[in-house]
Motif scaffolding. Structure first.
Motif, mmCIF file in Angstrom:
data_model
loop_
_atom_site.group_PDB
_atom_site.id
_atom_site.type_symbol
_atom_site.label_atom_id
_atom_site.label_comp_id
_atom_site.label_asym_id
_atom_site.label_seq_id
_atom_site.Cartn_x
_atom_site.Cartn_y
_atom_site.Cartn_z
ATOM 1 N N UNK A 81 0.794 -1.229 0.000
ATOM 2 C CA UNK A 81 0.000 0.000 0.000
ATOM 3 C C UNK A 81 0.827 1.279 0.000
ATOM 4 N N UNK A 82 2.153 1.160 0.050
ATOM 5 C CA UNK A 82 2.959 2.378 0.146
ATOM 6 C C UNK A 82 4.420 2.156 -0.259
ATOM 7 N N UNK A 83 5.089 3.281 -0.439
ATOM 8 C CA UNK A 83 6.537 3.287 -0.572
ATOM 9 C C UNK A 83 7.072 3.735 0.786
ATOM 10 N N UNK A 84 8.074 3.030 1.275
ATOM 11 C CA UNK A 84 8.677 3.385 2.560
ATOM 12 C C UNK A 84 9.935 4.215 2.329
ATOM 13 N N UNK A 85 10.095 5.213 3.176
ATOM 14 C CA UNK A 85 11.279 6.063 3.170
ATOM 15 C C UNK A 85 11.909 5.916 4.543
ATOM 16 N N UNK A 86 13.187 5.533 4.572
ATOM 17 C CA UNK A 86 13.869 5.288 5.844
ATOM 18 C C UNK A 86 15.078 6.210 5.969
ATOM 19 N N UNK A 87 14.922 7.330 6.687
ATOM 20 C CA UNK A 87 16.032 8.262 6.858
ATOM 21 C C UNK A 87 16.727 8.169 8.226
ATOM 22 N N UNK A 88 16.377 7.231 9.049
ATOM 23 C CA UNK A 88 16.828 7.020 10.427
ATOM 24 C C UNK A 88 15.922 7.774 11.403
ATOM 25 N N UNK A 89 15.876 7.256 12.604
ATOM 26 C CA UNK A 89 14.967 7.736 13.643
ATOM 27 C C UNK A 89 15.169 9.217 13.986
ATOM 28 N N UNK A 90 16.414 9.665 14.082
ATOM 29 C CA UNK A 90 16.699 11.069 14.422
ATOM 30 C C UNK A 90 16.017 12.005 13.426
#
Length: 123
Positions: free
Chosen positions: A60-69
């Protein structure tokens, strides 16, 4: 973008493939100093050996992972863009437009914040 060819070809839904390809190309064009690679089965951008951002797909989506900070810093803007997020990733539903301005700010933040950083991930 050459590093991402096989990944993109494996995306069955043509609309999803084109959207992901567009985002990856935009990152390459906007931040030519970033290195590209596939790691943990997802397209990833690094700078001077440290992680900057990664992308992946779900039903259902594209995930973007830039880190938690970075997610913590931009949480309000992420929600204002119509996306939801977890501690580790932002979900852009396939039917939503990509907020390139937000992506640009998150990537620029990571590049600046991790300048001189020697580890791959933040500790």
């Amino acid at each position: 973008m050459e590093n991402y060819r096989d990944y993109l070809q494996a995306i069955d839904n043509v609309d999803h493939r084109l959207k992901v390809e567009s985002v990856l190309q935009w990152v390459c064009d906007t931040f030519p100093q970033l290195d590209t690679k596939i790691a943990w089965k997802q397209p990833m951008f690094t700078h001077q050996g440290t992680f900057i951002i990664a992308f992946s797909i779900a039903k259902h989506h594209m995930s973007v992972a830039p880190e938690r900070v970075t997610i913590n810093r931009f949480s309000d803007e992420i929600v204002q863009s119509g996306y939801d997020h977890t501690k580790e990733l932002v979900r852009i539903k396939w039917e939503k437009p990509v907020d390139y301005s937000l992506l640009e700010r998150m990537i620029a933040f990571n590049i600046k914040d991790k300048e001189g950083y020697t580890a791959f991930w933040r500790k």
